[in-house]
Design a protein around this motif. Structure first.
Motif, PDB file in Angstrom:
ATOM      1  N   SER A  16       0.831  -1.221   0.000  1.00  0.00           N
ATOM      2  CA  SER A  16       0.000   0.000   0.000  1.00  0.00           C
ATOM      3  C   SER A  16       0.851   1.252   0.000  1.00  0.00           C
ATOM      4  O   SER A  16       0.593   2.201  -0.747  1.00  0.00           O
ATOM      5  N   ALA A  17       1.873   1.270   0.840  1.00  0.00           N
ATOM      6  CA  ALA A  17       2.758   2.435   0.915  1.00  0.00           C
ATOM      7  C   ALA A  17       3.482   2.649  -0.409  1.00  0.00           C
ATOM      8  O   ALA A  17       3.636   3.784  -0.871  1.00  0.00           O
ATOM      9  N   ARG A  18       3.896   1.565  -1.046  1.00  0.00           N
ATOM     10  CA  ARG A  18       4.612   1.697  -2.316  1.00  0.00           C
ATOM     11  C   ARG A  18       3.670   2.162  -3.437  1.00  0.00           C
ATOM     12  O   ARG A  18       4.062   2.956  -4.284  1.00  0.00           O
ATOM     13  N   GLU A  23       2.427   6.379  -7.080  1.00  0.00           N
ATOM     14  CA  GLU A  23       1.431   7.286  -7.656  1.00  0.00           C
ATOM     15  C   GLU A  23       1.855   8.742  -7.493  1.00  0.00           C
ATOM     16  O   GLU A  23       1.634   9.555  -8.390  1.00  0.00           O
ATOM     17  N   THR A  24       2.485   9.096  -6.381  1.00  0.00           N
ATOM     18  CA  THR A  24       2.949  10.483  -6.235  1.00  0.00           C
ATOM     19  C   THR A  24       4.009  10.813  -7.285  1.00  0.00           C
ATOM     20  O   THR A  24       4.041  11.927  -7.794  1.00  0.00           O
ATOM     21  N   LEU A  25       4.846   9.835  -7.628  1.00  0.00           N
ATOM     22  CA  LEU A  25       5.841  10.059  -8.680  1.00  0.00           C
ATOM     23  C   LEU A  25       5.169  10.192 -10.044  1.00  0.00           C
ATOM     24  O   LEU A  25       5.536  11.059 -10.845  1.00  0.00           O
ATOM     25  N   ILE A  26       4.190   9.332 -10.306  1.00  0.00           N
ATOM     26  CA  ILE A  26       3.464   9.409 -11.578  1.00  0.00           C
ATOM     27  C   ILE A  26       2.772  10.765 -11.707  1.00  0.00           C
ATOM     28  O   ILE A  26       2.795  11.390 -12.767  1.00  0.00           O
ATOM     29  N   PRO A  38      10.210  -0.319 -12.666  1.00  0.00           N
ATOM     30  CA  PRO A  38      11.173  -1.415 -12.576  1.00  0.00           C
ATOM     31  C   PRO A  38      10.508  -2.705 -12.119  1.00  0.00           C
ATOM     32  O   PRO A  38       9.426  -2.694 -11.528  1.00  0.00           O
ATOM     33  N   GLU A  39      11.174  -3.803 -12.404  1.00  0.00           N
ATOM     34  CA  GLU A  39      10.715  -5.099 -11.909  1.00  0.00           C
ATOM     35  C   GLU A  39      10.628  -5.033 -10.383  1.00  0.00           C
ATOM     36  O   GLU A  39      11.438  -4.368  -9.737  1.00  0.00           O
ATOM     37  N   LEU A  40       9.649  -5.668  -9.802  1.00  0.00           N
ATOM     38  CA  LEU A  40       9.413  -5.681  -8.358  1.00  0.00           C
ATOM     39  C   LEU A  40       9.078  -4.295  -7.814  1.00  0.00           C
ATOM     40  O   LEU A  40       9.353  -3.987  -6.661  1.00  0.00           O
ATOM     41  N   ALA A  41       8.462  -3.465  -8.625  1.00  0.00           N
ATOM     42  CA  ALA A  41       8.149  -2.096  -8.220  1.00  0.00           C
ATOM     43  C   ALA A  41       7.263  -2.038  -6.984  1.00  0.00           C
ATOM     44  O   ALA A  41       7.483  -1.212  -6.104  1.00  0.00           O
ATOM     45  N   LEU A  42       6.248  -2.898  -6.911  1.00  0.00           N
ATOM     46  CA  LEU A  42       5.305  -2.803  -5.791  1.00  0.00           C
ATOM     47  C   LEU A  42       5.821  -3.428  -4.501  1.00  0.00           C
ATOM     48  O   LEU A  42       5.476  -2.971  -3.425  1.00  0.00           O
ATOM     49  N   ALA A  55       4.252 -11.927  -2.831  1.00  0.00           N
ATOM     50  CA  ALA A  55       4.003 -12.468  -4.172  1.00  0.00           C
ATOM     51  C   ALA A  55       2.581 -12.140  -4.633  1.00  0.00           C
ATOM     52  O   ALA A  55       1.627 -12.226  -3.873  1.00  0.00           O
ATOM     53  N   ASP A  56       2.485 -11.746  -5.879  1.00  0.00           N
ATOM     54  CA  ASP A  56       1.211 -11.367  -6.500  1.00  0.00           C
ATOM     55  C   ASP A  56       0.774 -12.511  -7.406  1.00  0.00           C
ATOM     56  O   ASP A  56       1.396 -12.774  -8.428  1.00  0.00           O
ATOM     57  N   ASN A  57      -0.298 -13.186  -7.062  1.00  0.00           N
ATOM     58  CA  ASN A  57      -0.779 -14.329  -7.815  1.00  0.00           C
ATOM     59  C   ASN A  57      -1.104 -13.946  -9.256  1.00  0.00           C
ATOM     60  O   ASN A  57      -2.046 -13.198  -9.512  1.00  0.00           O
ATOM     61  N   ASP A  58      -0.305 -14.448 -10.192  1.00  0.00           N
ATOM     62  CA  ASP A  58      -0.480 -14.171 -11.619  1.00  0.00           C
ATOM     63  C   ASP A  58      -0.497 -12.678 -11.942  1.00  0.00           C
ATOM     64  O   ASP A  58      -1.136 -12.247 -12.896  1.00  0.00           O
ATOM     65  N   SER A  59       0.131 -11.875 -11.148  1.00  0.00           N
ATOM     66  CA  SER A  59       0.215 -10.419 -11.346  1.00  0.00           C
ATOM     67  C   SER A  59      -1.149  -9.739 -11.330  1.00  0.00           C
ATOM     68  O   SER A  59      -1.303  -8.640 -11.846  1.00  0.00           O
ATOM     69  N   ALA A  60      -2.133 -10.375 -10.750  1.00  0.00           N
ATOM     70  CA  ALA A  60      -3.501  -9.843 -10.770  1.00  0.00           C
ATOM     71  C   ALA A  60      -3.609  -8.481 -10.095  1.00  0.00           C
ATOM     72  O   ALA A  60      -4.182  -7.545 -10.658  1.00  0.00           O
ATOM     73  N   ASP A  61      -3.078  -8.347  -8.897  1.00  0.00           N
ATOM     74  CA  ASP A  61      -3.176  -7.070  -8.175  1.00  0.00           C
ATOM     75  C   ASP A  61      -2.371  -5.989  -8.877  1.00  0.00           C
ATOM     76  O   ASP A  61      -2.848  -4.863  -9.051  1.00  0.00           O
TER      77      ASP A  61
END
Length: 86
Positions: A16-18, A23-26, A38-42, A55-61
């Protein structure tokens, strides 16, 4: 064409913090056409097996979040192994 590649602070932990941090950077970008994360951004990089708890199941989140950011900021987001969300 405005392409932004974001360099992230890996000291910020927690999904959540990431998400809020990224989003503030975007939001600071000027007329972005493409934003590359970058890879593993979240979850951020970790030098241990503790990373698996994020781990994010199938990148769903991550996919859902990236698509929401792309729509909100009228841009393309590249995240996770070069997947592009619009």
């Amino acid at each position: 064409m405005n392409i932004y590649s974001l360099e992230l602070d890996n000291d910020i932990k927690g999904i959540s913090a990431r998400k809020q941090y990224i989003e503030t950077l975007i939001a600071k970008t000027i007329s972005p056409d493409v934003i590359v994360l970058p890879e593993l951004a979240l979850c951020s990089y970790m030098g241990s097996t503790d990373i698996w708890q994020y781990a994010d199941n199938d990148s769903a989140d991550t996919s859902k979040w990236a698509m929401a950011m792309a729509e909100k900021y009228h841009t393309y987001i590249v995240a996770l192994k070069q997947k592009i969300y619009k």
